[in-house]
Design a protein around this motif. Structure first.
Motif, mmCIF file in Angstrom:
data_model
loop_
_atom_site.group_PDB
_atom_site.id
_atom_site.type_symbol
_atom_site.label_atom_id
_atom_site.label_comp_id
_atom_site.label_asym_id
_atom_site.label_seq_id
_atom_site.Cartn_x
_atom_site.Cartn_y
_atom_site.Cartn_z
ATOM 1 N N PHE A 41 -11.489 -13.968 14.149
ATOM 2 C CA PHE A 41 -11.255 -15.689 14.255
ATOM 3 C C PHE A 41 -11.085 -16.340 12.889
ATOM 4 N N GLY A 42 -10.494 -15.550 12.010
ATOM 5 C CA GLY A 42 -10.183 -16.345 10.762
ATOM 6 C C GLY A 42 -11.240 -16.180 9.565
ATOM 7 N N ARG A 171 -5.748 -12.382 2.818
ATOM 8 C CA ARG A 171 -6.025 -11.876 4.129
ATOM 9 C C ARG A 171 -4.764 -11.738 5.122
ATOM 10 N N ILE A 174 -3.152 -14.610 7.336
ATOM 11 C CA ILE A 174 -2.713 -16.074 6.750
ATOM 12 C C ILE A 174 -1.197 -16.266 6.642
ATOM 13 N N LYS A 177 0.122 -17.745 9.829
ATOM 14 C CA LYS A 177 -0.626 -19.159 10.191
ATOM 15 C C LYS A 177 0.083 -20.069 9.050
ATOM 16 N N PHE A 184 -1.668 -17.655 17.300
ATOM 17 C CA PHE A 184 -2.822 -18.096 18.343
ATOM 18 C C PHE A 184 -2.488 -17.867 19.671
ATOM 19 N N GLY A 319 -9.005 -26.547 17.881
ATOM 20 C CA GLY A 319 -8.272 -26.329 19.154
ATOM 21 C C GLY A 319 -8.930 -25.869 20.336
ATOM 22 N N GLU A 365 -6.125 -14.383 18.690
ATOM 23 C CA GLU A 365 -6.952 -15.753 17.751
ATOM 24 C C GLU A 365 -6.679 -16.869 18.593
ATOM 25 N N GLY A 366 -7.783 -17.552 18.644
ATOM 26 C CA GLY A 366 -7.762 -18.914 19.048
ATOM 27 C C GLY A 366 -8.226 -19.856 17.746
ATOM 28 N N ALA A 367 -8.499 -21.067 17.919
ATOM 29 C CA ALA A 367 -9.275 -21.943 16.807
ATOM 30 C C ALA A 367 -10.699 -21.175 16.432
ATOM 31 N N GLY A 368 -11.102 -21.554 15.395
ATOM 32 C CA GLY A 368 -12.392 -20.858 14.970
ATOM 33 C C GLY A 368 -13.493 -21.280 16.165
ATOM 34 N N TYR A 370 -17.245 -20.199 16.168
ATOM 35 C CA TYR A 370 -18.748 -20.471 15.686
ATOM 36 C C TYR A 370 -19.745 -19.915 16.405
ATOM 37 N N GLN A 623 -15.677 -17.786 3.433
ATOM 38 C CA GLN A 623 -17.124 -17.840 4.734
ATOM 39 C C GLN A 623 -18.118 -18.558 4.414
#
Ligand code: FES
Ligand code: FES
Lengths: 725, 163
Positions: A41-42, A171, A174, A177, A184, A319, A365-368, A370, A623
């Motif tokens: 997820f990034g 990465r 990247i 993106k 995504f 997102g 993958e979506g947005a981060g 957490y 990170q």
């Protein structure tokens, strides 16, 4: 799975599955696929896996393809949480790839009729030192499987001989993106793709009074209106048509809303006055039984007490959550962005009462995220919608207010502390009482489907599952509560508040953010009471050399200098070792405080970290910086707002977060430990950041701020209250 | 709401037709009709910047700008800046600084940075902060973004000197 007795315990996730073929394959087309059951997820796990695997196999990164979590293709590595991915998946990959290389070398030796000692490998080409004979991995394998298990006997490379692990490899995710690639899940395009939206109820407790499905069905582009109890959704040809239909639904649907929420202005009082289940935290683990009273230590010259609070906090990804689902008969395929394909698969299997093997969960993958945000719910919502149109893929994205209103928040907490110093400058005891809701609530295996919001709203609805916290060592609401400092007596109590008015679950670092805010702020209070410099006071209570090293490093990086403090300028330091067994982090910030305005500006921050072996230092720094900025945002800006019935934080105006105007410049430094096991960093800064900020404010203006968030209005009030004494 | 009709948009230097309700937000036409997916839905109400594009050289939020309003104007999306093989200095600088975590906010931020550098080729930190004031990043890439924009400005200046 338990190992046969004669087998030794294999490192990392190899204990789940030791077959080499489960971890990697030598593909046609002269590439290699490395497989991880963890999700990207990034945070860079795919790149870290690529670095580790390519190193051990002696191939270039250009040949590597990383397959991330997919319930049909990868090992069940459960959830991608707790800063564990490199320790579990990365270490498994290291041993699997080392063993694969050994097998490939043996095959090459047999094939060439040469001794293994005569062979070297470069980018998958095995060459003889003594002759000019060569054979490549791809010639040797020709698409075959290894059909072998990792024994753990083949030693991976020594740290000195690694070419990629330990380097700042850019990465892999990247470039797409940065150039508009379909990076995504929100960008996924499939033939015949339809678009869905779900109208979630406006409050936790509601009755549906009026819903006109026929009117919605007539709107442009609408293909299907889906209703199952209070679960209301729409599927349209175009995404904008689905959004339009959602807006019409929102405005035309009538609900009765029932009050169920406490008074947000007295949240701390409310938490501490509820019925609780209490545990003594012993060595990081909750123990049921009688809770001892606080005993004043003999010889105490100064005793302080203080109460710290944090509000409910959001994950709030930029997102909103998204998923794509398609049913074919009783088989379901879901492309989804959660933190674990297997737990989600198990929960969906409960929800739809079909066998888990009928469900294919593919991470995208979506947005981060957490932690446990709306991702799993979006997967369930998409599956609910798609069920109405078998054979058609449906892409569902939550609207911004769905995410803000329905995501499971990080729990509010109250932390009470009491400690004493004696005639010397040493702490004599440490007492900590935590009031909190749970920090867990994912839909997962063996529970039921009640972890999904949709499950509460269906005709055959399920009550939200019985809140149960993660009671493991340094888990849930007590995570971060046990100081790493050398303290003669510790009494730590977790009061798990029984009523759960708001939906809560796992937010990055769980209880750590609140607990370490309190702990590291209070430690400075004690240092102040003992007339000690905060850095010296910490070092006087820490034998752990690695802990000492990061504190000293952060102080040096920042140019720690108490002589500069006062008149609105201060530096503040805080330290924590995440989960008491992950990375060591010390943070220093400088703060400029305007008392009249109540404003806190953080121009610069310094982070010192010891994470053992670091696979990708720049990735780890990213990170740590990100965790710092998010925790800084929680500290200065954030609180979930609500009235008696509804969540009122529904957009970025009613739930402000850190902006570019607020963001400091950050410097990260590592204490290099290439020979020590890798320790995750994703949650390393969440603990020390709020304390560092509170301490810097104290050192700037002499006022201790104990209630988050430190918004200007609240800071002004706290200053007035403190000064009044 | 009105009936769908064919509208011609000027996107990244090309004329592209879409057949949609002209009140459709440009965002959906870009993403779903034209396959230009860099701009993202984040909030739909001009609060996050994830959907930012350039319209006649100015930054605009494609979540509220309608196809009708965008017709006849020069629209530039992140895809119009550069490609993986021929990246714009901003894309190169974001790569060099690894100024991305999840990357959901990144397209909007780079577009905003392009508008900034076009107007001010040598922005200081306050100018960068101001230009990004209506962009949100939840992952916390802010300090890397500052470095990346400064790096791109530097690179563009050097290029200019060489040319
Ligand atoms: S989606 Fe347009 S500003 Fe947020
Ligand atoms: S990189 Fe994830 S929101 Fe900015």
């Amino acid at each position: 799975m338990t190992d046969a007795p004669e087998k030794k315990k294999l490192p990392g996730s190899l204990s789940v599955d030791a077959r080499i073929d489960s971890w990697l394959s030598i593909d046609a087309g002269e590439t290699v696929t490395l497989k991880t059951g963890k999700t990207e997820f990034g945070q860079g796990i795919k790149t870290a896996i690529a670095q580790i695997g390519a190193d051990e196999l002696d191939i270039s990164l250009a040949r590597v393809r990383v397959q991330e979590a997919d319930s049909a293709l990868t090992v069940d590595e459960k959830l991608t949480v707790g800063s564990e991915s490199v320790q579990q998946s990365g270490v498994a990959m290291r041993y699997a790839a080392a063993q694969a290389r050994q097998i490939l070398l043996q095959k090459a030796a047999d094939h060439l009729g040469l001794a293994i000692e005569d062979l070297t490998v470069e980018d998958g080409l095995v060459s003889s030192r003594s002759t000019n004979r060569q054979v490549s991995y791809w010639q040797l394998m020709a698409g075959q499987a290894f059909n072998a298990e990792v024994t753990g006997d083949v030693a991976p490379r020594s740290p000195e001989s690694r070419r990629l692990a330990g380097q700042n490899v850019p990465r892999l995710d990247i470039p797409a993106k940065l150039t508009g690639g379909r990076a995504f899940i929100q960008d996924m395009a499939l033939p015949g793709l339809l678009h869905g939206r779900v109208l979630h109820p406006p409050a936790y407790k509601t009755e549906l009074l009026k819903f006109d499905a026929t009117a919605i069905a007539k709107l442009p582009g609408v293909v299907k209106v889906v209703q199952d109890g209070r679960f209301l959704g729409v599927i349209a040809e175009r995404e904008d048509q689905a959004v339009r239909a959602w807006e019409v639904m929102r405005d035309a649907t009538a609900w009765r809303e029932l009050p169920s929420l406490p008074n947000e202005d007295n949240l701390a009082d409310w938490l501490v006055s509820q019925e609780t289940h209490d545990w003594l935290i012993d060595g990081g683990t909750p123990v049921d039984g009688p809770i001892p009273d606080i005993v004043e230590p003999a010889g105490a010259s100064k005793t302080l007490e203080a109460i710290y609070t944090r509000p409910y906090l959001m994950h709030a990804p930029i997102g909103p959550s998204c998923a794509v689902a398609q049913w074919d008969g009783d088989k379901l395929t879901v492309w989804e962005q959660s933190q674990g394909v297997f737990p989600l698969q198990a929960a969906l299997s409960c929800a739809f009462a079909i066998p888990a093997e009928n469900i294919h969960c593919i991470h995208a993958e979506g947005a981060g995220v957490y932690g446990h945000s709306g991702s799993d719910d979006a997967a369930m919502d998409a599956a609910m919608l798609a069920r109405a149109l078998p054979g058609r893929p449906v892409r569902l994205q939550w609207m911004r207010e769905d995410e803000h209103r329905w995501e499971p928040y990080g729990s509010a907490m109250v932390i009470g502390l009491q400690a004493s110093v004696g005639a010397g400058t040493k702490l004599l005891d440490w007492n900590c009482d935590i009031w909190t809701n749970v920090h867990a609530g994912r839909p997962r295996a063996k529970m039921d489907s009640a972890g999904f919001v949709a499950a509460w709203h269906r005709e055959k609805s399920l009550p939200p599952h019985k809140p149960a916290d993660n009671q493991g060592k340094h888990g849930g609401g007590h995570r971060g509560a046990t100081p790493l400092y050398d303290l003669p007596a510790m009494r730590i109590v977790k009061h798990l508040v029984k009523p759960h008015p708001l939906r809560v679950s796992s937010l990055r670092a769980l209880g750590t953010f609140g607990n370490v805010f309190a702990q590291e702020s209070f430690l400075d209070e004690m240092a102040h009471a003992a007339g000690q410099d905060p850095v010296a006071f910490r070092l006087a209570h820490l034998k752990d050399a690695r802990a000492r090293a990061v504190i000293e490093k952060a102080a040096a990086m920042a140019g720690w200098d108490p002589a500069k403090w006062g008149k609105g300028y201060g530096q503040g330091l805080a330290f924590h070792r995440y989960k008491n067994n992950k990375c060591f982090v010390a943070v220093v910030v400088e703060a400029e405080v305007d008392e009249a305005k109540g404003s806190i500006v953080i121009p610069r921050a310094w982070i010192a970290c010891d994470a053992g072996e670091v696979i990708n230092p720049d990735g780890a720094a990213n990170q740590l910086e990100g965790g710092f900025l998010q925790a800084m945002s929680w500290t200065l800006k954030e609180a979930v707002r609500f009235d008696a019935t509804r969540i009122t934080s529904l957009d970025w105006e009613s739930y402000p977060i850190l902006t570019f105007k607020d963001a400091p410049e950050i410097e990260v430094g590592f204490v290099a430990r290439p020979n020590d096991p890798p320790l995750g960093v994703g949650e390393g800064t969440a603990g020390p950041t709020p304390g560092a900020i509170g301490n810097a404010v104290f050192n700037a203006i002499g006022v201790r701020l104990r209630e988050l968030p430190l918004t200007p209005e609240r800071v002004r009030k706290m200053i007035v209250a403190e000064r009044r004494g | 709401m009105s009936a769908a009709r064919t509208v011609t948009l000027q996107v990244n230097g090309q004329a592209r037709s879409v057949t949609v309700d002209p009140e459709t937000p440009l965002l959906y036409a870009l993403r779903n009709d034209l396959g230009l997916v860099a701009a993202k839905y984040g909030c739909g109400v001009e609060q996050c910047g994830a959907c930012a594009v350039l319209v006649d050289g100015e930054k605009a939020f494609s979540c509220t700008l309608t196809v009708e309003q965008a017709a006849g104007k020069a629209i530039v999306t992140l895809e119009g800046l550069g490609t993986p093989d021929a990246p714009h200095p901003l894309q190169k600088a974001f790569e060099a600084e690894q100024a991305v975590q999840c990357g959901y906010c990144t397209s909007g931020i780079i577009v905003a940075a392009k508008a900034l550098l076009d107007a001010n080729p040598d922005p200081d930190l306050p100018a960068i902060r101001l230009a990004l004031q209506d962009h949100l990043c939840r992952c916390g890439t802010h300090s890397r973004v500052f470095r990346a924009i400064r790096r791109a400005a530097q690179e563009m200046k050097t290029r200019e000197l060489r040319a």
